[in-house]
Design an enzyme around this catalytic site. Structure first.
Site, PDB file in Angstrom:
ATOM      1  N   ASP A   1       3.250   6.524   5.778  1.00  0.00           N
ATOM      2  CA  ASP A   1       2.814   6.250   4.413  1.00  0.00           C
ATOM      3  C   ASP A   1       3.704   7.013   3.439  1.00  0.00           C
ATOM      4  O   ASP A   1       4.898   7.182   3.691  1.00  0.00           O
ATOM      5  CB  ASP A   1       1.333   6.636   4.256  1.00  0.00           C
ATOM      6  CG  ASP A   1       0.583   5.740   3.288  1.00  0.00           C
ATOM      7  OD1 ASP A   1       0.897   5.792   2.086  1.00  0.00           O
ATOM      8  OD2 ASP A   1      -0.310   5.001   3.726  1.00  0.00           O
TER       9      ASP A   1
ATOM     10  N   HIS B   1      -1.256   7.889  -2.167  1.00  0.00           N
ATOM     11  CA  HIS B   1      -1.654   6.875  -1.195  1.00  0.00           C
ATOM     12  C   HIS B   1      -1.688   7.434   0.224  1.00  0.00           C
ATOM     13  O   HIS B   1      -2.650   7.219   0.980  1.00  0.00           O
ATOM     14  CB  HIS B   1      -0.683   5.692  -1.295  1.00  0.00           C
ATOM     15  CG  HIS B   1      -1.104   4.461  -0.556  1.00  0.00           C
ATOM     16  ND1 HIS B   1      -0.896   4.302   0.798  1.00  0.00           N
ATOM     17  CD2 HIS B   1      -1.687   3.321  -0.988  1.00  0.00           C
ATOM     18  CE1 HIS B   1      -1.342   3.114   1.167  1.00  0.00           C
ATOM     19  NE2 HIS B   1      -1.833   2.493   0.105  1.00  0.00           N
TER      20      HIS B   1
ATOM     21  N   SER C   1      -5.264  -1.229   2.500  1.00  0.00           N
ATOM     22  CA  SER C   1      -4.708   0.099   2.801  1.00  0.00           C
ATOM     23  C   SER C   1      -5.806   1.096   3.119  1.00  0.00           C
ATOM     24  O   SER C   1      -5.591   2.050   3.869  1.00  0.00           O
ATOM     25  CB  SER C   1      -3.920   0.633   1.595  1.00  0.00           C
ATOM     26  OG  SER C   1      -2.616   0.142   1.571  1.00  0.00           O
TER      27      SER C   1
END
Length: 775
Positions: free
Chosen positions: A146, A219, A549
């Site tokens: 990520d 994220h 996600s």
């Protein structure tokens, strides 16, 4: 002297011309070497290495130098690919592709990110005795590819954890604002991969992002803490979703592989990270990203996941956020666990209250200066702009005089939702109501807006537009109501969650499962505000965001729990347990809803159903698969030897005397494609279409006899199971059965039918979805 001047001038002129020609030549060379070069991932047939080389990397280098003096290897790969990545001109690539031992050159692909109460919603708070969290879960390592990690997050506190597993072979790398000291017994590994990105995009600007495992985006921290974050009490976002935040596998270890940067995630870096993760000995890999759709042998994530699967690593990937369009799903290889998104039973209501007394439900995570305690003028952005797309509230499009002090109604689409609020605020607006359009329907996603704002569904938005256009003095306010639990029905399939059918292999049903992916709270980076906007100066320890996600790491963490409870299970067995125990109906018997349509969802929306981890710990039976099964699958796809070698790194010649069938891959679901019967003279079973699927079940529980039952929405297809009963005498017993689908009806193309096959021993229910499509 006067006669020599022209000669001197000529010499000077010649020198100037020569210098200009030299500069032009250098510029031309630079253009040829840089601008016109593309990154390729070069797949080599390792078995064809000439005898003169004692190391495959020397062979790779020699092959590359034979076509280019200037090209250098960006990465060499060992586990996921036999080969390397490099930058070449089109002509150099053509020459290299014709060299001996070269299988294929795949151009660099850019992947994008598919952007608490969850444990209670999944029942994990009641299952402490079922999941051996103390010791065995601490031996499981979840690798997350990520944007990196914010190691200071409380979600990575290692209090109470034992020593790092002896199986761990990885490390923590140093870089911008990151040292090995940032790791601990929870965050045991952190690496970054930027060479592929920089080869294409140029050097990373370290004033804007950290060239290290540090997460500048948020994220990566969110996904890693969702999968395996530690227990954190008193977590919230501005007081919303207050309570205890925890990952799915709170005692599992985390290893972070930063592959995503401001400009995207590049396949050469992703492959390098997966290559290293295999060396590092992770048990689960979580990838909340996806790219364009391509064949398995051209998809870097599918290629890397195949190698991971061979090593016993389960790979969980997000399905994508391109729903609700059909055929929008990504990461569809059968050796990948593909995860769609559903909602939780939690909401953040923020009601739109109109001057005419009517109220409309919305959602918001705004926390800040309150609106005045009175009704404010209400204006539609399309009427406060001279731009044709002024209704979208994009930068510079609103006329300040028309929005100053008012609440502005903006349409969703094109630019980020939170940015629309920033645009309204800059123009002097007091607040915003964001309305969905047809693309998002009634799906409500909450945001931590920079000004008082809420989001409403399309139907409410249309009513608000009517009110503004018909009332001579439209007024409005927004009533923020905090966090509300017990929302029903839940879960529902998120509208953004990408849908099947599988465009590459219709016989493989995707997604596999859905998991929570809407308004999920988890850890966040300390370098960016909750909206991610440059002018958002707020800093938070936790953030609430949505996307597949978010659903992907839920399943990655659940896989870690299952791996701890059943270390002998293969990745396919773990996936099977999650799929066959997933639920497709609420407690009242109604089918899970699709928020995009307001109607019951189908297997192309929810796959096998919504994960139920407590049931998955004891599934009774599993559909297992090994490498040989997947190789047979590739032969059934009629892949060439070169294509199979590119994907699997092995020489395989499919047996021409054997009949390979996609219907025989031992998958826990059934996706059946039928053609409308063509009735013709002679044979053909009177115009009937008959399709047979074979499956094998493995007993992972006590000895038992299971009986089959079949349900189908319509009578268009007859489904029979043979045998109808299977008896398992001991652990790991295997029993096979055949499902026959028969139809004599001529159905229009694109007709769909859905159903289920269930095997039950009275205690366990081993369920598989059926999706039938007419072509």
């Amino acid at each position: 002297m006067e006669k020599k001047m022209p000669l001197m001038k000529s010499i000077v002129l010649i020198l100037v011309v020569l210098r200009l020609l030299s500069q032009a030549s250098v510029a031309l060379t630079q253009k040829k070497n840089n601008v016109q070069k593309t990154t390729f991932i070069v797949h080599m047939a390792k078995s064809q290495m000439p005898a003169g080389f004692d190391d495959h990397t020397h062979w790779y280098d020699s092959s590359l130098k034979s076509v280019s003096d200037s090209a250098e290897m960006i990465y060499t790969y060992t586990n996921v690919v036999h080969g390397f990545s490099t930058r070449l001109t089109v002509e150099e690539a053509r020459l290299l592709e014709n060299q001996p031992g070269i299988l294929s050159l795949l151009p660099e692909a850019k992947y994008e990110l598919h952007t608490t109460r969850t444990p209670e919603f999944l029942g994990l708070d009641q299952s402490a005795d079922l999941v051996p969290e103390s010791d065995s879960v601490g031996e499981v390592i979840v690798g997350v590819l990520d944007t990196g990690v914010w190691p200071e997050s409380k979600s990575f506190d290692d209090t109470g954890l034992g020593s790092v597993p002896s199986t761990w072979k990885g490390k923590c790398e140093s870089g911008t604002n990151f040292t090995p000291a940032n790791c601990n017994r929870k965050l045991i590994g952190a690496r970054f991969f930027s060479r592929g990105y920089e080869a294409t995009m140029g050097p990373i600007d370290e004033s804007k992002e950290s060239k290290s495992p540090r997460d500048d985006d948020g994220h990566g921290t969110h996904t890693a803490s969702t999968a395996a974050g530690s227990v954190v009490t008193n977590a919230s976002l501005f007081g919303y979703a207050a309570g205890t935040a925890r990952g799915m596998a709170t005692r599992a270890r985390v290893a972070v592989y930063k592959v995503c940067w401001i400009g995207g995630c590049f396949s050469s870096d992703i492959l390098a990270a997966m290559d290293k993760a295999i060396d590092d000995n992770v048990n689960v890999l979580s990838l909340s990203l996806g790219g364009g759709m391509s064949d398995y042998y051209r998809d870097s994530v599918a290629i890397g996941a195949f190698a991971a699967m061979e090593k016993g690593i389960l790979v969980s990937c997000s399905a994508g956020n391109a729903g609700p369009s059909p055929y929008s799903i990504s990461n569809v290889a059968p050796w990948i666990t593909t995860v769609g998104a559903g909602t939780l039973d939690r909401d953040f209501p923020a009601v739109v209250s109109l001057g005419n007394g009517l109220n409309y439900s919305g959602v918001s995570l705004y926390r800040g200066e309150s609106l005045p305690n009175k009704m404010l003028p209400f204006v539609y952005a399309g009427n406060a702009s001279n731009a044709t797309s002024g209704n979208l509230c994009m930068a510079g499009m609103l006329i300040p005089e028309k929005v100053n002090g008012k609440i502005v109604l903006c349409d969703r689409g094109v630019n980020p939702r939170v940015q629309k609020g920033a645009v309204v605020k800059t123009a002097g607006g007091a607040g915003m109501v964001l309305t969905n359009t047809a693309a998002n329907g009634e799906e409500l996603v909450a945001d931590a807006h920079l000004l008082p704002a809420t989001t409403v569904g399309q139907k409410s938005g249309n009513a608000l537009k009517t009110y503004i256009s018909t009332d001579p003095n439209p007024t409005v306010t927004i009533l923020f109501q905090g966090t509300k639990l017990g929302i029903s029905p839940s879960p529902v399939v998120a509208a953004f969650s990408s849908r099947g059918p599988n465009s590459f292999t219709p016989e493989i049903l995707k997604p596999d499962v859905i998991a929570p992916g809407v308004n999920i709270i988890a850890g966040w980076s300390g370098l960016v505000g909750p909206t991610g906007l440059a002018d958002d100066n707020r800093r938070v320890g936790f953030n609430i965001i949505s996307g597949t996600s978010m659903s992907c790491p839920h399943v990655s963490g659940l896989a870690a729990l299952l791996k701890a409870a059943h270390p002998e299970w293969s990745p396919a067995a773990v996936k099977s347990a999650l799929m066959t125990t997933a639920y497709t109906a609420y407690k009242n018997g109604e089918t899970l809803q699709d928020i995009a349509t307001g109607k019951p969802s189908t297997a192309f929306d929810h796959g096998a159903g919504h994960v139920d981890p407590v049931s998955a710990l004891d599934p009774g039976l599993v559909y297992d698969l090994d490498v040989g099964d997947y190789l047979g699958f590739l032969c059934a796809l009629n892949y060439t030897e070169s294509q199979i070698n590119t994907l699997t790194r092995r020489n395989l010649t499919c047996d021409q005397t054997k009949k390979y069938s996609l219907a025989d891959l031992n998958y826990p679901s059934f996706s059946v494609t039928l053609q409308s019967p063509q009735i013709s003279g002679g044979g053909g079973g009177g115009g009937s279409t008959v399709v047979k699927y074979s499956r094998t079940l493995t007993n992972v529980g006590a000895p038992a006899t299971y009986k089959a039952s079949v349900s189908l929405q319509s009578e268009s297809v007859k489904v029979s199971v043979e045998p109808e009963s299977l008896s398992f005498a001991q652990l790991n017993d295997k029993k096979s059965y055949t499902v026959t689908f028969t139809t004599g009806r001529s159905m229009p193309s694109n007709t769909l039918d859905f159903g289920r096959i269930e095997w039950s021993d009275g205690k366990h229910v081993v369920g598989s979805p059926i999706a039938i499509s007419w072509t």
